[in-house]
Design a protein around this motif. Structure first.
Motif, PDB file in Angstrom:
ATOM      1  N   PRO A 137     -16.096   0.725  -7.229  1.00  0.00           N
ATOM      2  CA  PRO A 137     -15.413   1.055  -6.129  1.00  0.00           C
ATOM      3  C   PRO A 137     -14.427  -0.111  -5.865  1.00  0.00           C
ATOM      4  N   MET A 138     -13.111   0.332  -5.542  1.00  0.00           N
ATOM      5  CA  MET A 138     -12.281  -0.957  -5.229  1.00  0.00           C
ATOM      6  C   MET A 138     -12.807  -2.265  -4.160  1.00  0.00           C
ATOM      7  N   ASN A 139     -12.655  -3.419  -4.570  1.00  0.00           N
ATOM      8  CA  ASN A 139     -13.068  -4.498  -3.483  1.00  0.00           C
ATOM      9  C   ASN A 139     -11.841  -4.674  -2.884  1.00  0.00           C
ATOM     10  N   TYR A 140     -10.727  -4.328  -2.947  1.00  0.00           N
ATOM     11  CA  TYR A 140      -9.360  -4.781  -2.423  1.00  0.00           C
ATOM     12  C   TYR A 140      -9.379  -3.950  -0.823  1.00  0.00           C
ATOM     13  N   THR A 141      -9.153  -4.801   0.092  1.00  0.00           N
ATOM     14  CA  THR A 141      -8.810  -4.028   1.274  1.00  0.00           C
ATOM     15  C   THR A 141      -7.589  -4.859   1.983  1.00  0.00           C
ATOM     16  N   SER A 142      -6.831  -4.221   2.845  1.00  0.00           N
ATOM     17  CA  SER A 142      -5.687  -4.808   3.707  1.00  0.00           C
ATOM     18  C   SER A 142      -5.697  -4.101   4.947  1.00  0.00           C
ATOM     19  N   PRO A 143      -5.190  -4.803   5.905  1.00  0.00           N
ATOM     20  CA  PRO A 143      -5.118  -4.393   7.235  1.00  0.00           C
ATOM     21  C   PRO A 143      -3.567  -3.641   7.367  1.00  0.00           C
ATOM     22  N   ASP A 144      -2.639  -4.253   6.363  1.00  0.00           N
ATOM     23  CA  ASP A 144      -1.397  -3.727   6.146  1.00  0.00           C
ATOM     24  C   ASP A 144      -1.215  -2.337   5.485  1.00  0.00           C
ATOM     25  N   LYS A 145      -0.170  -1.582   5.975  1.00  0.00           N
ATOM     26  CA  LYS A 145       0.093  -0.274   5.532  1.00  0.00           C
ATOM     27  C   LYS A 145       1.329  -0.603   4.655  1.00  0.00           C
ATOM     28  N   VAL A 146       1.467   0.032   3.487  1.00  0.00           N
ATOM     29  CA  VAL A 146       2.475  -0.149   2.627  1.00  0.00           C
ATOM     30  C   VAL A 146       3.524   1.151   2.432  1.00  0.00           C
ATOM     31  N   THR A 147       4.794   1.235   2.774  1.00  0.00           N
ATOM     32  CA  THR A 147       5.496   2.328   2.925  1.00  0.00           C
ATOM     33  C   THR A 147       6.282   2.053   1.619  1.00  0.00           C
ATOM     34  N   VAL A 148       6.339   3.067   0.564  1.00  0.00           N
ATOM     35  CA  VAL A 148       7.002   3.045  -0.665  1.00  0.00           C
ATOM     36  C   VAL A 148       8.471   3.236  -0.442  1.00  0.00           C
ATOM     37  N   PRO A 149       9.508   2.269  -0.549  1.00  0.00           N
ATOM     38  CA  PRO A 149      10.943   2.400  -0.467  1.00  0.00           C
ATOM     39  C   PRO A 149      11.394   3.671  -1.289  1.00  0.00           C
ATOM     40  N   ALA A 150      12.653   4.155  -1.059  1.00  0.00           N
ATOM     41  CA  ALA A 150      13.401   5.045  -1.824  1.00  0.00           C
ATOM     42  C   ALA A 150      13.594   4.378  -2.994  1.00  0.00           C
ATOM     43  N   GLY A 151      13.287   5.457  -4.224  1.00  0.00           N
ATOM     44  CA  GLY A 151      13.754   4.895  -5.660  1.00  0.00           C
ATOM     45  C   GLY A 151      12.737   4.132  -6.257  1.00  0.00           C
ATOM     46  N   HIS A 152      11.674   3.846  -5.642  1.00  0.00           N
ATOM     47  CA  HIS A 152      10.395   2.985  -6.108  1.00  0.00           C
ATOM     48  C   HIS A 152       9.015   3.556  -6.179  1.00  0.00           C
ATOM     49  N   PHE A 153       8.393   3.155  -6.814  1.00  0.00           N
ATOM     50  CA  PHE A 153       6.887   3.794  -7.059  1.00  0.00           C
ATOM     51  C   PHE A 153       5.809   2.506  -6.652  1.00  0.00           C
ATOM     52  N   PHE A 154       4.704   3.162  -6.429  1.00  0.00           N
ATOM     53  CA  PHE A 154       3.464   2.277  -6.390  1.00  0.00           C
ATOM     54  C   PHE A 154       2.522   2.460  -7.467  1.00  0.00           C
ATOM     55  N   VAL A 155       2.210   1.391  -8.326  1.00  0.00           N
ATOM     56  CA  VAL A 155       1.305   1.605  -9.557  1.00  0.00           C
ATOM     57  C   VAL A 155       0.108   0.902  -9.107  1.00  0.00           C
ATOM     58  N   MET A 156      -1.116   1.196  -9.874  1.00  0.00           N
ATOM     59  CA  MET A 156      -2.369   0.564  -9.937  1.00  0.00           C
ATOM     60  C   MET A 156      -2.843   0.846 -11.153  1.00  0.00           C
ATOM     61  N   GLY A 157      -3.775  -0.145 -11.850  1.00  0.00           N
ATOM     62  CA  GLY A 157      -4.693   0.192 -12.802  1.00  0.00           C
ATOM     63  C   GLY A 157      -5.949   0.877 -12.550  1.00  0.00           C
ATOM     64  N   ASP A 158      -6.501   1.577 -13.424  1.00  0.00           N
ATOM     65  CA  ASP A 158      -7.575   2.136 -13.132  1.00  0.00           C
ATOM     66  C   ASP A 158      -8.862   1.280 -12.638  1.00  0.00           C
ATOM     67  N   ASN A 159      -8.883   0.018 -13.378  1.00  0.00           N
ATOM     68  CA  ASN A 159      -9.765  -0.906 -13.130  1.00  0.00           C
ATOM     69  C   ASN A 159      -9.448  -1.934 -11.924  1.00  0.00           C
ATOM     70  N   ARG A 160      -9.429  -1.101 -10.691  1.00  0.00           N
ATOM     71  CA  ARG A 160      -8.780  -1.798  -9.484  1.00  0.00           C
ATOM     72  C   ARG A 160      -9.184  -3.259  -9.245  1.00  0.00           C
ATOM     73  N   ASN A 161     -10.474  -3.667  -9.681  1.00  0.00           N
ATOM     74  CA  ASN A 161     -10.917  -5.128  -9.425  1.00  0.00           C
ATOM     75  C   ASN A 161     -10.504  -6.033 -10.713  1.00  0.00           C
ATOM     76  N   ASN A 162      -9.872  -5.479 -11.625  1.00  0.00           N
ATOM     77  CA  ASN A 162      -9.291  -6.306 -12.533  1.00  0.00           C
ATOM     78  C   ASN A 162      -7.962  -5.906 -12.877  1.00  0.00           C
ATOM     79  N   SER A 163      -7.043  -5.548 -12.184  1.00  0.00           N
ATOM     80  CA  SER A 163      -5.702  -5.325 -12.456  1.00  0.00           C
ATOM     81  C   SER A 163      -4.518  -5.930 -11.632  1.00  0.00           C
ATOM     82  N   LYS A 164      -3.395  -6.266 -12.455  1.00  0.00           N
ATOM     83  CA  LYS A 164      -2.377  -6.812 -11.735  1.00  0.00           C
ATOM     84  C   LYS A 164      -1.483  -5.676 -11.625  1.00  0.00           C
ATOM     85  N   ASP A 165      -1.112  -5.267 -10.554  1.00  0.00           N
ATOM     86  CA  ASP A 165      -0.124  -4.202 -10.305  1.00  0.00           C
ATOM     87  C   ASP A 165       0.691  -4.262  -9.060  1.00  0.00           C
TER      88      ASP A 165
END
Length: 182
Positions: A137-165
């Protein structure tokens, strides 16, 4: 002596043509790369070699959800064709390229998506993602919502607890997505 000169010229010409073809194929079509680090465990492993299709970068088409992509993490600067040439393995071999700027990640959010991080999960547009490729399970939480802007992408590593993304570097512009894993 003239025959030796002709033979040398023939060899040099062949080598230059082969180098040019390898450069063109690597910049525009397909390129090998090496995974560096553990951010994609358990899907990909440190030092694993993979091939990426450069066609998405060449023709600027969007990756799909879940695609494993190679990104230029320097999202705060514009990219140029010179960047593409300098990152080619043949050129970086001579130049001493910096592998730390190229990340291997998974596409989680596309333009217009609203992402939330709660309950050890990622929610896209209000729906929890089904991510069978995660091993914990991912240990990261945030109260903020992220809206992905036009022409952009949100990427994450599969090892969520050890990923700079994208949680660290921000959303990735389409021209910074260098290719898709084959």
């Amino acid at each position: 002596m003239k025959k030796i000169g002709t033979e040398i010229r023939s060899w040099v010409t062949s080598i230059v043509i082969a180098f040019g073809c390898a450069l063109l194929i690597g910049v525009f079509v397909i390129q090998p790369t090496k995974v560096s680090g553990h951010s994609m465990d358990p899907t990909l492993h440190d030092t694993q070699r993979i091939f990426i299709s450069k066609l998405s970068h060449t023709f600027r088409y969007e990756p799909k959800y879940g695609d494993i992509v190679i990104v230029d993490s320097r999202v705060d600067r514009a990219r140029s064709f010179l960047d593409d040439l300098e990152e080619h393995p043949l050129i970086s071999l001579f130049k001493g390229g910096d592998d730390r700027i190229v990340y291997v990640k998974r596409v989680i959010g596309k333009p217009g998506d609203v992402l939330e991080f709660k309950n050890h999960k990622v929610y896209r547009n209000g729906e929890a993602l089904d991510e069978p490729y995660l091993n914990e399970p991912m240990n990261y939480t945030s109260p903020d919502k992220v809206t992905v802007p036009a022409g952009h992408f949100f990427v994450m590593g599969d090892n969520r607890n050890n990923s700079k993304d994208s949680r660290n570097i921000g959303t990735v512009p389409l021209d910074h997505i260098l290719g898709i894993k084959m």
